[in-house]
Scaffold this motif. Structure first.
Motif, PDB file in Angstrom:
ATOM      1  N   VAL A  16       0.979  -1.164   0.084  1.00  0.00           N
ATOM      2  CA  VAL A  16      -0.045   0.233   0.033  1.00  0.00           C
ATOM      3  C   VAL A  16       0.940   1.198   0.035  1.00  0.00           C
ATOM      4  CG1 VAL A  16      -1.568   1.336   1.328  1.00  0.00           C
ATOM      5  CG2 VAL A  16      -2.133  -1.217   1.144  1.00  0.00           C
ATOM      6  N   ALA A  17       1.777   1.495   0.826  1.00  0.00           N
ATOM      7  CA  ALA A  17       2.664   2.413   0.992  1.00  0.00           C
ATOM      8  C   ALA A  17       3.588   2.579  -0.131  1.00  0.00           C
ATOM      9  CB  ALA A  17       3.811   2.291   2.101  1.00  0.00           C
ATOM     10  N   GLN A  18       3.904   1.448  -0.748  1.00  0.00           N
ATOM     11  CA  GLN A  18       4.677   1.704  -2.223  1.00  0.00           C
ATOM     12  C   GLN A  18       3.868   2.347  -3.315  1.00  0.00           C
ATOM     13  OE1 GLN A  18       5.242  -2.111  -4.583  1.00  0.00           O
ATOM     14  NE2 GLN A  18       7.309  -1.648  -4.522  1.00  0.00           N
ATOM     15  N   PHE A  19       2.538   1.799  -3.554  1.00  0.00           N
ATOM     16  CA  PHE A  19       1.712   2.261  -4.456  1.00  0.00           C
ATOM     17  C   PHE A  19       1.251   3.502  -4.083  1.00  0.00           C
ATOM     18  CE2 PHE A  19      -2.497   2.580  -7.102  1.00  0.00           C
ATOM     19  CZ  PHE A  19      -1.704   2.234  -8.233  1.00  0.00           C
ATOM     20  N   ARG A  20       1.094   4.170  -3.077  1.00  0.00           N
ATOM     21  CA  ARG A  20       0.666   5.401  -2.423  1.00  0.00           C
ATOM     22  C   ARG A  20       1.747   6.461  -3.092  1.00  0.00           C
ATOM     23  NH1 ARG A  20      -2.869   6.917   1.212  1.00  0.00           N
ATOM     24  NH2 ARG A  20      -2.534   4.977   2.472  1.00  0.00           N
ATOM     25  N   ASP A  21       3.150   6.011  -2.918  1.00  0.00           N
ATOM     26  CA  ASP A  21       4.225   6.927  -3.388  1.00  0.00           C
ATOM     27  C   ASP A  21       4.015   7.123  -5.059  1.00  0.00           C
ATOM     28  OD1 ASP A  21       6.765   8.105  -3.116  1.00  0.00           O
ATOM     29  OD2 ASP A  21       7.656   6.303  -4.126  1.00  0.00           O
ATOM     30  N   GLN A  22       3.848   5.838  -5.546  1.00  0.00           N
ATOM     31  CA  GLN A  22       3.867   5.848  -7.056  1.00  0.00           C
ATOM     32  C   GLN A  22       2.805   6.624  -7.695  1.00  0.00           C
ATOM     33  OE1 GLN A  22       3.352   1.553  -7.681  1.00  0.00           O
ATOM     34  NE2 GLN A  22       5.765   1.401  -7.538  1.00  0.00           N
ATOM     35  N   VAL A  23       1.586   6.652  -6.948  1.00  0.00           N
ATOM     36  CA  VAL A  23       0.458   7.471  -7.474  1.00  0.00           C
ATOM     37  C   VAL A  23       0.979   8.915  -7.462  1.00  0.00           C
ATOM     38  CG1 VAL A  23      -1.838   8.000  -7.093  1.00  0.00           C
ATOM     39  CG2 VAL A  23      -1.180   5.771  -7.191  1.00  0.00           C
ATOM     40  N   ALA A  24       1.549   9.425  -6.239  1.00  0.00           N
ATOM     41  CA  ALA A  24       2.004  10.830  -5.826  1.00  0.00           C
ATOM     42  C   ALA A  24       2.961  11.333  -6.959  1.00  0.00           C
ATOM     43  CB  ALA A  24       2.368  10.731  -4.516  1.00  0.00           C
ATOM     44  N   ARG A  25       3.682  10.218  -7.373  1.00  0.00           N
ATOM     45  CA  ARG A  25       4.776  10.510  -8.289  1.00  0.00           C
ATOM     46  C   ARG A  25       4.264  10.791  -9.558  1.00  0.00           C
ATOM     47  NH1 ARG A  25       9.071   6.834  -8.773  1.00  0.00           N
ATOM     48  NH2 ARG A  25       8.101   5.439  -7.524  1.00  0.00           N
ATOM     49  N   TRP A  26       3.217   9.717  -9.991  1.00  0.00           N
ATOM     50  CA  TRP A  26       2.457   9.937 -11.403  1.00  0.00           C
ATOM     51  C   TRP A  26       1.764  11.415 -11.436  1.00  0.00           C
ATOM     52  CZ3 TRP A  26      -2.909   9.535 -11.572  1.00  0.00           C
ATOM     53  CH2 TRP A  26      -3.356   9.673 -13.030  1.00  0.00           C
ATOM     54  N   LYS A  27       1.062  11.735 -10.279  1.00  0.00           N
ATOM     55  CA  LYS A  27       0.494  13.011 -10.255  1.00  0.00           C
ATOM     56  C   LYS A  27       1.002  14.149 -10.454  1.00  0.00           C
ATOM     57  CE  LYS A  27      -3.466  13.825  -7.893  1.00  0.00           C
ATOM     58  NZ  LYS A  27      -4.073  13.934  -6.710  1.00  0.00           N
ATOM     59  N   ALA A  28       2.390  14.323  -9.720  1.00  0.00           N
ATOM     60  CA  ALA A  28       3.168  15.295  -9.693  1.00  0.00           C
ATOM     61  C   ALA A  28       3.976  15.382 -11.195  1.00  0.00           C
ATOM     62  CB  ALA A  28       4.412  15.033  -8.610  1.00  0.00           C
ATOM     63  N   GLY A  29       3.675  14.454 -12.107  1.00  0.00           N
ATOM     64  CA  GLY A  29       4.434  14.456 -13.218  1.00  0.00           C
ATOM     65  C   GLY A  29       5.940  13.667 -13.167  1.00  0.00           C
ATOM     66  N   GLU A  30       6.205  12.965 -12.233  1.00  0.00           N
ATOM     67  CA  GLU A  30       7.414  12.409 -12.132  1.00  0.00           C
ATOM     68  C   GLU A  30       7.535  10.976 -12.973  1.00  0.00           C
ATOM     69  OE1 GLU A  30       8.665  12.371  -7.923  1.00  0.00           O
ATOM     70  OE2 GLU A  30       8.149  14.535  -7.674  1.00  0.00           O
ATOM     71  N   LEU A  31       6.350  10.515 -12.978  1.00  0.00           N
ATOM     72  CA  LEU A  31       6.207   9.401 -13.686  1.00  0.00           C
ATOM     73  C   LEU A  31       5.392   9.578 -14.944  1.00  0.00           C
ATOM     74  CD1 LEU A  31       5.751   6.929 -11.016  1.00  0.00           C
ATOM     75  CD2 LEU A  31       7.732   6.854 -12.121  1.00  0.00           C
ATOM     76  N   SER A  32       5.834   9.242 -16.082  1.00  0.00           N
ATOM     77  CA  SER A  32       4.840   9.368 -17.410  1.00  0.00           C
ATOM     78  C   SER A  32       3.742   8.211 -17.302  1.00  0.00           C
ATOM     79  CB  SER A  32       5.630   9.155 -18.562  1.00  0.00           C
ATOM     80  OG  SER A  32       6.175   7.924 -18.642  1.00  0.00           O
ATOM     81  N   ASP A  33       2.588   8.434 -18.018  1.00  0.00           N
ATOM     82  CA  ASP A  33       1.619   7.312 -18.281  1.00  0.00           C
ATOM     83  C   ASP A  33       2.270   6.110 -18.604  1.00  0.00           C
ATOM     84  OD1 ASP A  33      -0.125   9.274 -17.514  1.00  0.00           O
ATOM     85  OD2 ASP A  33      -0.885   9.606 -19.455  1.00  0.00           O
TER      86      ASP A  33
END
Length: 557
Positions: A16-33
């Motif tokens: 859960v903690a890992q995916f929460r961080d991944q979603v936050a990075r995606w929303k911030a534009g740090e991860l592309s689609d």
């Protein structure tokens, strides 16, 4: 049912903690689609036709009432107040927001649930018989071994990126109720004449674009070796399965290409490196897990409750519900009850948050707080006292669960289809509802008798149309939705694939076609003959003529 130890809980919480961080990075534009896509898929999160779809694991179909209440709350808070049970026992939400999924995962973790390996090219949810542990024909309760296999397969480092998804089904009874012949690995628990328990191992089954009935690769394998032997099978597949063509990447294609004898030879050779190793199941480990599936505190009851018998005599609706929705139990005085999610006018497999809570209440009140999900998209309460069945029926009826149609034509398996799925060629739910409406007379349904109608919106066969006595498949013809009919499929011990009977039909014509098939069957059947038996006796040609008329007659001639 199985309860997490601190290792299980820590693993899920960390996820859960890992995916929460991944979603936050995606929303911030740090991860592309494109970078985020494999990460969300690893957490059961798809993007479908209109919205994200979030798939939650229900291992081997077992649910505690507290877990179902959690799903109800998630549906109410984060979706549109309902969910959809799939043919792999899982539950899908069709309208969540991507940014809400970490919160949903956190709530699931509190009740020992997750979405791990509900997507991706990995070992998916392991399925089994919905009557496991209570069926009179059971050789051994498969649930402890399913749980051991779940733990072994979860985050298995060697099998995180297989050529394609991989599905395993286990059946512990004499009658196959887990569709084992059409899984990548199907396992039958068997017992030798001298009392040894093991597995018959089937490989290379599957539906989809290339439907294939699996083949036996080993007639008997000691139960202690099942993990290492499955590992040998998957290693051979992982090494030689095709990765250049997604349509030819399943293990069934490899087994067909090599032949089952050569495939089996390679598996046995690989197994020599694994047999007797760390993956061997010890008696102590089996006993530890099996203790979670110990029988509940059953009351001592007569085998037949006289008041229950009298209530059936006095109420035809109750008697009909008992005949269709209630199964015998291995413990005297108890019954297993199927809650129908196939009320006419509803999407088969859909259940509202209010209904989830009602089902949880029924489980707490009547069945030791546990439920099961069936691959036919219904719910089962496995431990209901006979003497309480009439009260149970009245409460189930009030919640919309008591349609007495289990095993009848309107108890159809239906995928979400083009209303939700990007892969679908055609909508399935509206056409299924039209067929339900055509056969809404319960007396007529009962006269038709046992029949399986399955419906898929595309060749991926999520609705198991290949193994329906009658199958409906949505196809695309010139960007228009058409529907192909198959006949002769069957699940169970004598599992068979259906065959296409001819050209496809427009959506408006499908109810008429199904009615022609049914009327011909009723006219031709012999006393107490099921649809599938009539079809096998007569063959496909008479049914084709009944549907297509003179064109089929000329072709048959």
């Amino acid at each position: 049912m199985y309860r997490y130890d601190h290792y299980d809980q820590a693993l899920v919480d960390e996820r859960v903690a890992q995916f929460r961080d991944q979603v936050a990075r995606w929303k911030a534009g740090e991860l592309s689609d494109d970078e985020f896509r494999p990460l969300r898929l690893q957490n059961g999160l798809y993007v479908q036709r209109h919205a994200p779809m979030f798939r939650i694991a229900v291992p081997y179909g077992m649910l505690a009432s507290r877990q179902l209440r959690c799903l109800a709350q998630l549906g109410r808070q984060y979706d549109r107040g309902y969910g959809h049970f799939t043919t792999r026992h899982n539950l899908q939400f069709n309208w969540p927001k991507i940014e809400d999924v970490p919160e949903m995962l956190a709530e699931l973790a509190k009740v020992q649930m997750h979405a791990i390996q509900t997507s991706g090219n990995c070992i998916r949810n392991i399925t089994t018989d919905q009557f496991a542990g209570v069926a009179a024909d059971e050789i051994l309760d498969p649930r402890p071994l399913c749980e051991i296999m779940r733990q072994w397969s979860t985050f298995h480092p060697e099998f995180a990126f297989l050529p394609r998804k991989f599905k395993i089904a286990v059946n512990g009874a004499r009658e196959d109720r887990a569709l084992t012949w059409f899984h990548d690995i199907g396992l039958h628990i068997v017992k030798t004449d001298d009392g040894l328990v093991g597995f018959r191992v089937i490989v290379g089954g599957g539906l989809g674009r290339t439907p294939i009935r699996g083949e036996v690769v080993r007639e008997f394998l000691p139960w202690q070796d099942i993990l290492s032997y499955c590992e040998a099978i998957i290693r051979v597949y992982n090494r030689y399965g095709r990765r250049d063509n997604a349509y030819k990447a399943r293990i069934k294609i490899l087994v067909q290409a090599l032949g089952v004898e050569e495939f089996g030879r390679q598996v046995e050779a690989e197994w020599t490196h694994l047999k007797g190793g760390p993956a061997t199941i010890t008696q102590a480990e089996y006993d530890r897990v099996a203790a979670c599936f110990a029988p509940p505190a059953y009351a001592t009851l007569p085998a037949i409750d006289e008041a229950f018998v009298q209530q059936q005599a006095e109420s035809l609706p109750f008697a009909r519900w008992v005949e269709r929705n209630v199964r015998p139990h291995r413990v005297p005085g108890y019954a297993a009850v199927t809650l129908s999610l196939k009320k006419p006018g509803t999407a088969p497999g859909d259940v509202t948050s209010e209904q989830m809570e009602a089902a949880a209440d029924l489980a707490d009140k009547y069945s030791f707080g546990e439920l099961r999900v069936t691959h036919e998209q219904n719910l089962v309460l496995a431990d209901v006292e006979q003497r309480r069945l009439v009260d149970f029926w009245q409460e189930a009826k009030a919640a919309g669960f008591a349609t007495p149609n289990i095993g009848l034509l309107t108890d159809m398996i239906v995928c979400p289809g083009g209303d939700f799925c990007d892969l679908a060629n055609a909508r399935s739910i509206p056409v299924a509802n039209a067929v339900q409406a055509r056969f809404d007379d319960l007396d007529y349904l009962w006269d038709i008798g046992d029949i399986e109608l399955n419906f898929s919106g595309c060749m991926n066969s999520c609705g198991h149309h290949h193994v329906g006595n009658i199958g409906i498949l949505g196809v695309d013809k010139g960007n228009e939705e058409w529907y192909q009919i198959t006949l002769g499929g069957e699940q169970g011990n004598d599992a068979q694939l259906g065959k296409v009977i001819g050209p496809s039909f427009a959506a408006a014509d499908v109810p008429d076609v199904i009615e022609k098939i049914i009327r011909f069957y009723i006219a031709q059947r012999q006393e107490d003959e099921r649809f599938i038996d009539t079809f096998r006796r007569l063959g496909a040609d008479p049914f084709k003529i009944a549907v297509y008329g003179d064109k089929a007659r000329l072709k048959a001639a």
